[in-house]
Design a protein around this motif. Structure first.
Motif, PDB file in Angstrom:
ATOM      1  N   LYS A   1      45.204  60.956  71.071  1.00  0.00           N
ATOM      2  CA  LYS A   1      46.364  61.404  70.291  1.00  0.00           C
ATOM      3  C   LYS A   1      46.532  60.586  69.014  1.00  0.00           C
ATOM      4  CE  LYS A   1      49.323  63.263  73.964  1.00  0.00           C
ATOM      5  NZ  LYS A   1      50.560  63.027  74.772  1.00  0.00           N
ATOM      6  N   ALA A   2      46.134  59.311  69.071  1.00  0.00           N
ATOM      7  CA  ALA A   2      46.282  58.431  67.911  1.00  0.00           C
ATOM      8  C   ALA A   2      45.050  58.446  67.010  1.00  0.00           C
ATOM      9  CB  ALA A   2      46.550  57.002  68.388  1.00  0.00           C
ATOM     10  N   ALA A   3      43.999  59.116  67.431  1.00  0.00           N
ATOM     11  CA  ALA A   3      42.764  59.173  66.641  1.00  0.00           C
ATOM     12  C   ALA A   3      42.791  60.446  65.800  1.00  0.00           C
ATOM     13  CB  ALA A   3      41.546  59.167  67.564  1.00  0.00           C
ATOM     14  N   ASN A   4      43.070  60.305  64.551  1.00  0.00           N
ATOM     15  CA  ASN A   4      43.249  61.474  63.681  1.00  0.00           C
ATOM     16  C   ASN A   4      41.918  61.989  63.146  1.00  0.00           C
ATOM     17  OD1 ASN A   4      46.076  61.280  63.994  1.00  0.00           O
ATOM     18  ND2 ASN A   4      46.186  59.757  62.354  1.00  0.00           N
ATOM     19  N   LYS A   5      41.071  62.358  64.081  1.00  0.00           N
ATOM     20  CA  LYS A   5      39.737  62.859  63.767  1.00  0.00           C
ATOM     21  C   LYS A   5      39.453  64.058  64.665  1.00  0.00           C
ATOM     22  CE  LYS A   5      38.659  58.936  61.487  1.00  0.00           C
ATOM     23  NZ  LYS A   5      38.364  58.875  60.046  1.00  0.00           N
ATOM     24  N   PRO A   6      38.609  64.961  64.223  1.00  0.00           N
ATOM     25  CA  PRO A   6      38.160  66.014  65.138  1.00  0.00           C
ATOM     26  C   PRO A   6      37.471  65.411  66.355  1.00  0.00           C
ATOM     27  CG  PRO A   6      37.594  66.593  62.878  1.00  0.00           C
ATOM     28  CD  PRO A   6      38.088  65.172  62.847  1.00  0.00           C
ATOM     29  N   TRP A   7      37.738  66.006  67.503  1.00  0.00           N
ATOM     30  CA  TRP A   7      37.203  65.495  68.765  1.00  0.00           C
ATOM     31  C   TRP A   7      36.391  66.597  69.430  1.00  0.00           C
ATOM     32  CZ3 TRP A   7      40.900  64.654  73.517  1.00  0.00           C
ATOM     33  CH2 TRP A   7      40.142  64.263  74.633  1.00  0.00           C
ATOM     34  N   LEU A   8      35.095  66.326  69.604  1.00  0.00           N
ATOM     35  CA  LEU A   8      34.199  67.216  70.319  1.00  0.00           C
ATOM     36  C   LEU A   8      34.097  66.701  71.749  1.00  0.00           C
ATOM     37  CD1 LEU A   8      33.484  67.578  67.266  1.00  0.00           C
ATOM     38  CD2 LEU A   8      31.122  67.992  67.974  1.00  0.00           C
ATOM     39  N   ALA A   9      34.678  67.429  72.692  1.00  0.00           N
ATOM     40  CA  ALA A   9      34.670  66.999  74.094  1.00  0.00           C
ATOM     41  C   ALA A   9      33.439  67.562  74.796  1.00  0.00           C
ATOM     42  CB  ALA A   9      35.925  67.471  74.802  1.00  0.00           C
ATOM     43  N   PHE A  10      32.777  66.713  75.595  1.00  0.00           N
ATOM     44  CA  PHE A  10      31.650  67.201  76.386  1.00  0.00           C
ATOM     45  C   PHE A  10      31.812  66.768  77.834  1.00  0.00           C
ATOM     46  CE2 PHE A  10      30.266  63.003  75.167  1.00  0.00           C
ATOM     47  CZ  PHE A  10      29.255  62.591  76.022  1.00  0.00           C
ATOM     48  N   LYS A  11      30.961  67.281  78.681  1.00  0.00           N
ATOM     49  CA  LYS A  11      31.068  67.144  80.139  1.00  0.00           C
ATOM     50  C   LYS A  11      32.434  67.668  80.623  1.00  0.00           C
ATOM     51  CE  LYS A  11      27.101  65.188  81.171  1.00  0.00           C
ATOM     52  NZ  LYS A  11      26.431  65.618  79.928  1.00  0.00           N
ATOM     53  N   VAL A  12      32.919  68.727  79.992  1.00  0.00           N
ATOM     54  CA  VAL A  12      34.262  69.219  80.312  1.00  0.00           C
ATOM     55  C   VAL A  12      34.319  69.872  81.694  1.00  0.00           C
ATOM     56  CG1 VAL A  12      34.888  69.492  77.884  1.00  0.00           C
ATOM     57  CG2 VAL A  12      33.889  71.426  79.126  1.00  0.00           C
ATOM     58  N   MET A  13      33.172  70.246  82.238  1.00  0.00           N
ATOM     59  CA  MET A  13      33.134  70.799  83.596  1.00  0.00           C
ATOM     60  C   MET A  13      32.619  69.776  84.599  1.00  0.00           C
ATOM     61  SD  MET A  13      31.797  74.659  82.706  1.00  0.00           S
ATOM     62  CE  MET A  13      30.676  74.128  81.404  1.00  0.00           C
TER      63      MET A  13
ATOM     64  N   GLN B   1      47.567  76.699  71.806  1.00  0.00           N
ATOM     65  CA  GLN B   1      47.957  76.526  70.402  1.00  0.00           C
ATOM     66  C   GLN B   1      49.133  75.567  70.213  1.00  0.00           C
ATOM     67  OE1 GLN B   1      46.245  77.600  67.624  1.00  0.00           O
ATOM     68  NE2 GLN B   1      44.799  77.924  69.300  1.00  0.00           N
ATOM     69  N   LYS B   2      50.012  75.453  71.197  1.00  0.00           N
ATOM     70  CA  LYS B   2      51.201  74.601  71.050  1.00  0.00           C
ATOM     71  C   LYS B   2      51.071  73.293  71.817  1.00  0.00           C
ATOM     72  CE  LYS B   2      54.295  78.492  70.208  1.00  0.00           C
ATOM     73  NZ  LYS B   2      55.538  79.216  70.617  1.00  0.00           N
ATOM     74  N   ARG B   3      49.895  72.799  71.946  1.00  0.00           N
ATOM     75  CA  ARG B   3      49.649  71.526  72.652  1.00  0.00           C
ATOM     76  C   ARG B   3      50.261  70.372  71.868  1.00  0.00           C
ATOM     77  NH1 ARG B   3      43.205  70.622  71.297  1.00  0.00           N
ATOM     78  NH2 ARG B   3      43.542  69.692  69.240  1.00  0.00           N
ATOM     79  N   GLU B   4      50.311  69.191  72.492  1.00  0.00           N
ATOM     80  CA  GLU B   4      50.914  68.019  71.860  1.00  0.00           C
ATOM     81  C   GLU B   4      50.078  67.457  70.719  1.00  0.00           C
ATOM     82  OE1 GLU B   4      52.518  64.865  74.238  1.00  0.00           O
ATOM     83  OE2 GLU B   4      52.966  66.207  75.903  1.00  0.00           O
TER      84      GLU B   4
ATOM     85  N   TYR C   1      40.969  71.877  75.942  1.00  0.00           N
ATOM     86  CA  TYR C   1      41.689  72.356  74.756  1.00  0.00           C
ATOM     87  C   TYR C   1      43.169  71.997  74.816  1.00  0.00           C
ATOM     88  CZ  TYR C   1      37.731  75.364  73.318  1.00  0.00           C
ATOM     89  OH  TYR C   1      36.520  75.857  72.904  1.00  0.00           O
ATOM     90  N   SER C   2      43.804  72.216  75.959  1.00  0.00           N
ATOM     91  CA  SER C   2      45.251  72.016  76.032  1.00  0.00           C
ATOM     92  C   SER C   2      45.636  70.541  76.002  1.00  0.00           C
ATOM     93  CB  SER C   2      45.822  72.681  77.287  1.00  0.00           C
ATOM     94  OG  SER C   2      45.285  72.109  78.464  1.00  0.00           O
ATOM     95  N   HIS C   3      44.690  69.650  76.337  1.00  0.00           N
ATOM     96  CA  HIS C   3      44.988  68.226  76.349  1.00  0.00           C
ATOM     97  C   HIS C   3      44.380  67.475  75.168  1.00  0.00           C
ATOM     98  CE1 HIS C   3      46.991  67.993  80.313  1.00  0.00           C
ATOM     99  NE2 HIS C   3      46.243  69.046  80.581  1.00  0.00           N
ATOM    100  N   GLY C   4      43.975  68.210  74.130  1.00  0.00           N
ATOM    101  CA  GLY C   4      43.664  67.523  72.885  1.00  0.00           C
ATOM    102  C   GLY C   4      42.319  67.725  72.248  1.00  0.00           C
ATOM    103  N   ALA C   5      41.319  68.248  72.947  1.00  0.00           N
ATOM    104  CA  ALA C   5      39.996  68.433  72.340  1.00  0.00           C
ATOM    105  C   ALA C   5      40.056  69.534  71.281  1.00  0.00           C
ATOM    106  CB  ALA C   5      38.961  68.778  73.398  1.00  0.00           C
ATOM    107  N   ASP C   6      39.383  69.309  70.180  1.00  0.00           N
ATOM    108  CA  ASP C   6      39.343  70.296  69.103  1.00  0.00           C
ATOM    109  C   ASP C   6      38.174  71.253  69.245  1.00  0.00           C
ATOM    110  OD1 ASP C   6      41.573  69.157  67.479  1.00  0.00           O
ATOM    111  OD2 ASP C   6      40.221  67.433  67.411  1.00  0.00           O
TER     112      ASP C   6
END
Length: 339
Positions: free
Chosen positions: A273-285, A331-334, A300-305
């Motif tokens: 949340k404090a890292a103002n950069k695009p975040w590519l999440a992997f191993k999501v499953m 779309q309305k995530r934190e 997606y809902s918890h912050g990954a872009d």
């Protein structure tokens, strides 16, 4: 041609198996079987996703799909816990023809970017050159981090061959952080930037992301593992070790054995949340322990872009559909959307 032959053989075997079991073939099945024998028809192609468009975002000047195709299934680098046959199964299934078919399905379904390692990048080059593709590639720098000349040479070579973005390999980056070699990673991030493409920091460990933010490495994006931990094989919280991926696998069921890739999803969410950069999440499953419906929605809902997800040809259309629906619900995530 090999795929066509294999599918014909499968359909033939299916029809013959039904007959051998005492099932009566219909007139249509008989005609179909004869046509397959003569090579006039093939088994049905995999479906292409045709719903609402898959949203895209940006990494610098790049426009990339919010769902990115991962390359582990292509290279046969499977996280398979104690199932020893899985990596070979991947290599046997994903023939060259099937890899190109999967890339075409992905592109036609709205995925315009893949994340591969350098060894698999020739597939993207050949696909774009010989199959009319326009797929972009994000690669990890996987030359030995103890050899800065090799790292620089690899960066320059990959950029020269058309790679769209590069990031520091998670294992090498994490090991540098483990051993206090923070300046090494900072230098390689700058090398990537100097080569003219977006530069990312990859990791399994959240400590790497924390070090990057604290030390001011200032990457253009992060590539960080992220998944919920509500699945049977996950190590219990009290048995988790921040650097477990780089130690020997334990034979204790409750400790690490290739079975968890984000040891604290809650803490990861808070730090990102404090890292103002695009975040590519992997191993999501969690390497197959979770369904894409669960993994994509959580990420997606918890912050990954963006999400990086390996997929077989028969999963492409479904995965894109799941991603589109999950993005709409998120779309309305934190955490604000980046990229």
């Amino acid at each position: 041609m090999a795929d066509r032959t294999d599918r014909r053989r499968f359909l033939n075997a299916t029809l013959l198996g039904a007959a051998g079991a005492g099932a009566a073939l219909s007139r249509e099945e008989t005609i179909l079987g004869a046509a397959v024998d003569e090579g006039k028809v093939d088994a049905p192609a995999r479906p292409v996703y045709k719903g609402d468009p898959l949203p895209r975002g940006r990494l610098g000047k790049l426009e990339i799909s919010r769902l990115i195709m991962g390359g582990n299934l292509v290279g046969g680098f499977a996280h398979s816990r104690d199932l020893l046959y899985v990596s070979r199964l991947l290599r046997e299934y994903n023939t060259d023809d099937r890899i190109f078919e999967t890339l075409a399905l992905a592109e036609r379904s709205g995925i315009n970017t893949v994340q591969f390692n350098t060894g698999c990048y020739p597939y993207i080059e050949k696909y774009n050159r010989e199959h009319g593709g326009k797929m972009q590639a994000i690669l990890c720098v996987d030359a030995d981090f103890n050899d800065p000349v090799r790292v620089k040479d690899q960066i320059q070579e990959m950029v020269g061959r058309g790679v769209a973005a590069l990031y520091t390999h998670g294992m090498f980056t994490d090991r540098c952080v483990m051993n206090g070699k923070l300046d090494v990673v900072a230098k390689y991030v700058e090398m990537i930037k100097a080569a003219g493409v977006p530069a990312g920091v990859g990791s399994h460990s959240l400590e790497t992301t924390i070090a990057s933010e604290k030390e001011g490495w200032n990457p253009d994006y992060y590539v960080k593992t992220f998944h919920p931990d509500a699945y049977w094989s996950a190590s219990p919280p009290e048995a988790r070790d921040e650097w477990c991926w780089y130690r020997e696998y334990s034979q204790d069921h409750d400790k690490y054995h290739d079975n968890i890739f984000c040891v604290s999803p809650t803490r990861t969410e808070e730090v990102m949340k404090a890292a103002n950069k695009p975040w590519l999440a992997f191993k999501v499953m969690a390497a197959g322990a979770l369904t894409p419906q669960v993994g994509f929605q959580f990420a997606y809902s918890h912050g990954a872009d963006f999400i990086i997800a390996g997929m077989f040809d028969f999963q492409v259309a479904d995965d894109v559909s799941i991603a589109v629906k999950a993005l709409k619900r998120s779309q309305k995530r934190e955490r604000p959307w980046f990229g």
